[in-house]
Design a protein around this motif. Structure first.
Motif, PDB file in Angstrom:
ATOM      1  N   HIS A 230      39.301  64.020  12.246  1.00 19.97           N
ATOM      2  CA  HIS A 230      38.323  62.916  12.115  1.00 19.97           C
ATOM      3  C   HIS A 230      37.067  63.338  12.888  1.00 19.97           C
ATOM      4  N   VAL A 231      36.441  62.475  13.686  1.00 24.52           N
ATOM      5  CA  VAL A 231      35.236  62.902  14.414  1.00 24.52           C
ATOM      6  C   VAL A 231      35.518  64.013  15.435  1.00 24.52           C
ATOM      7  N   GLY A 232      36.787  64.216  15.754  1.00 28.85           N
ATOM      8  CA  GLY A 232      37.138  65.309  16.666  1.00 28.85           C
ATOM      9  C   GLY A 232      37.062  66.682  16.008  1.00 28.85           C
ATOM     10  N   TYR A 233      37.004  66.696  14.675  1.00 29.07           N
ATOM     11  CA  TYR A 233      36.936  67.972  13.972  1.00 29.07           C
ATOM     12  C   TYR A 233      35.592  68.679  14.216  1.00 29.07           C
ATOM     13  N   PRO A 234      34.449  68.019  13.935  1.00 27.77           N
ATOM     14  CA  PRO A 234      33.195  68.697  14.293  1.00 27.77           C
ATOM     15  C   PRO A 234      33.062  68.982  15.787  1.00 27.77           C
ATOM     16  N   PRO A 280      44.522  56.738  20.944  1.00 33.43           N
ATOM     17  CA  PRO A 280      45.786  56.131  20.504  1.00 33.43           C
ATOM     18  C   PRO A 280      45.579  54.744  19.901  1.00 33.43           C
ATOM     19  N   ARG A 281      44.398  54.132  20.170  1.00 39.26           N
ATOM     20  CA  ARG A 281      44.129  52.805  19.609  1.00 39.26           C
ATOM     21  C   ARG A 281      43.437  52.892  18.256  1.00 39.26           C
ATOM     22  N   GLY A 282      43.147  54.117  17.822  1.00 38.65           N
ATOM     23  CA  GLY A 282      42.458  54.298  16.549  1.00 38.65           C
ATOM     24  C   GLY A 282      43.358  53.953  15.377  1.00 38.65           C
ATOM     25  N   ARG A 283      42.798  54.105  14.162  1.00 36.74           N
ATOM     26  CA  ARG A 283      43.575  53.664  13.005  1.00 36.74           C
ATOM     27  C   ARG A 283      44.331  54.836  12.375  1.00 36.74           C
ATOM     28  N   ASP A 284      45.147  54.504  11.402  1.00 36.04           N
ATOM     29  CA  ASP A 284      45.779  55.487  10.507  1.00 36.04           C
ATOM     30  C   ASP A 284      46.711  56.478  11.220  1.00 36.04           C
ATOM     31  N   SER A 285      47.263  56.105  12.343  1.00 35.82           N
ATOM     32  CA  SER A 285      48.221  56.959  13.057  1.00 35.82           C
ATOM     33  C   SER A 285      47.733  58.386  13.257  1.00 35.82           C
ATOM     34  N   VAL A 290      48.191  64.141  15.531  1.00 38.44           N
ATOM     35  CA  VAL A 290      47.636  65.218  16.360  1.00 38.44           C
ATOM     36  C   VAL A 290      48.602  65.555  17.508  1.00 38.44           C
ATOM     37  N   VAL A 291      49.261  64.533  18.048  1.00 36.62           N
ATOM     38  CA  VAL A 291      50.258  64.821  19.088  1.00 36.62           C
ATOM     39  C   VAL A 291      51.360  65.715  18.508  1.00 36.62           C
ATOM     40  N   SER A 292      51.764  65.460  17.260  1.00 37.23           N
ATOM     41  CA  SER A 292      52.763  66.335  16.611  1.00 37.23           C
ATOM     42  C   SER A 292      52.240  67.758  16.481  1.00 37.23           C
ATOM     43  N   SER A 329      35.309  53.500  21.870  1.00 32.27           N
ATOM     44  CA  SER A 329      35.688  53.281  20.475  1.00 32.27           C
ATOM     45  C   SER A 329      35.662  54.620  19.738  1.00 32.27           C
ATOM     46  N   THR A 330      36.523  54.745  18.737  1.00 32.28           N
ATOM     47  CA  THR A 330      36.774  56.029  18.079  1.00 32.28           C
ATOM     48  C   THR A 330      35.498  56.774  17.691  1.00 32.28           C
TER      49      THR A 330
END
Ligand code: F6R
Length: 369
Positions: A230-234, A280-285, A290-292, A329-330
């Motif tokens: 998600h935004v962590g990708y860029p 961890p409060r973000g949506r869509d698990s 990512v923890v996996s 916020s995410t």
């Protein structure tokens, strides 16, 4: 001029809270509605926009990539992000309803300037997000939104990146407001969250010691991977770019979900991997996915360097090092998560005895195509 800092880069990392404060300053009216007076583009033009294409290079393109997630969410307008040098040569589909957003710190990047000219020739409106007043790109654009990061001297971009994201977010919120976004409360909320970011960025900077120690212990490293989703990708891509350009270490950023489609083959004993963990409060698990991923790469021998929110305990069993960032916020997390990566690259390069302000083969503004 470095104000007591060892390098301009170090200073500019520390300037980041102020850069965000200044980029937000004076852009809302007394009712808390966004007011982008300096934009000099007709509201009716902005209301009619049906597609946005962000064009930029390098770090500025990663800022655009972050903004895509936010602008699509708030405005429901499709946003493409394209490297300026690719955009121009591929016969892009643009017309008068396309808003091309050119992002550039210097305002002089030739690849971006040529793409701006090309877009306008095709009838698109061009709005530029630029840091340097009086530079060429804003002069050749239909509209401009200045970032107020102040002069950036170090070749590697830091505070410009954070203020580019901030300005692009302001643009997204403004478009949402103009177009009667169905969540006016959400716009107000994001604006107030944005105002809290300078203090949170300062907290991340205040926690730099841990990153510094880890970076110093890694001066002999030859390869580092970066994962985000998600935004962590860029953000992961930007972390890899910083490390390449400053420390001359092979570094690559991946979308975490892409791991099993190939990159996981790179994981071997001792391979350092930074992972930007979603809230961890973000949506869509996304968080648990990512923890996996962290668990999977650790089981294959990776040394996991994890960037996670305060209080996120799920990462603890799989992290060799945890760099904490304050809760936010995410969509705003990139403004925090990138900071340890900037500090890591700067400190590792310093530990190798390199000149972080003037990396080899690079120029601050690339005025040739
Ligand atoms: C990376 C870096 C470059 C620039 C790129 C665009 O640290 O500084 O990737 O981001 O050359 O430059 P501007 O923003 O001036 O157009």
């Amino acid at each position: 001029e470095k104000g007591g800092f060892r390098s301009f880069m170090d200073k500019e990392i520390h300037d980041q809270p102020q850069a965000i404060t200044d980029t937000l300053l004076g852009r809302t009216d007394l009712q808390g509605r966004l007011q982008l007076d300096d934009l000099r583009i007709d509201e009716s033009v902005l209301r009619a926009v049906d597609k946005i294409i962000v064009i930029a290079c390098g770090t500025a393109a990663y800022a655009g990539h972050v903004a895509k997630y936010a602008i699509e969410h708030w405005c429901r307008i499709p946003v493409e992000v394209e490297l300026a040098h690719e955009f121009r040569y591929r016969d892009p589909i643009v017309n008068e309803k396309t808003l091309v957003v050119a992002v550039s710190q210097s305002g002089e990047t030739m690849d971006t300037l040529m793409a701006v000219r090309h877009a306008r020739e095709q009838g698109a409106k061009v709005l530029s997000i630029v840091n340097t007043h009086g530079s060429t790109i804003p002069r050749e654009s239909d509209a401009v939104l200045y970032t107020h990061a102040g002069p950036e001297v170090a070749v590697a971009s830091t505070k410009a990146f954070l203020s580019q994201i901030t300005a692009a977010y302001l643009l997204g919120l403004y478009l949402a407001q103009l177009r009667g976004n169905k969540f006016p409360d959400e716009i107000r909320e994001v604006l107030s969250d944005l105002r809290e970011m300078p203090a949170k960025i300062q907290e991340v900077i205040d926690r730099a010691d841990h990153v510094r120690q880890v970076a110093e212990s890694m001066a002999d490293t030859t390869s580092v991977l970066f994962l985000g989703r998600h935004v962590g990708y860029p953000v992961a891509m930007e972390g890899a770019l910083k490390l390449k350009e400053l420390a001359y270490i092979h570094a690559e950023g991946f979308a975490a979900g892409e791991l099993k489609h190939g990159p996981i083959a790179l994981i071997e004993e001792g391979q350092p991997v930074f992972v930007v963990v979603p809230s961890p409060r973000g949506r869509d698990s996304l968080h648990s996915k990512v923890v996996s991923n962290i668990q999977e790469i650790r089981a294959r021998g990776a040394r996991t360097l994890v960037i996670a929110e305060d209080g996120d305990d799920a990462v603890v069993p799989y992290a060799d090092e945890i760099f904490r960032i304050p809760v936010s916020s995410t969509l705003l997390t990139p403004l925090l998560a990138v900071v340890p990566l900037q500090i890591f690259a700067c400190e590792l390069a310093t530990a190798k005895g390199l000149d972080v302000d003037q990396p080899r083969n690079l120029a601050k503004s690339v005025t040739v195509e």
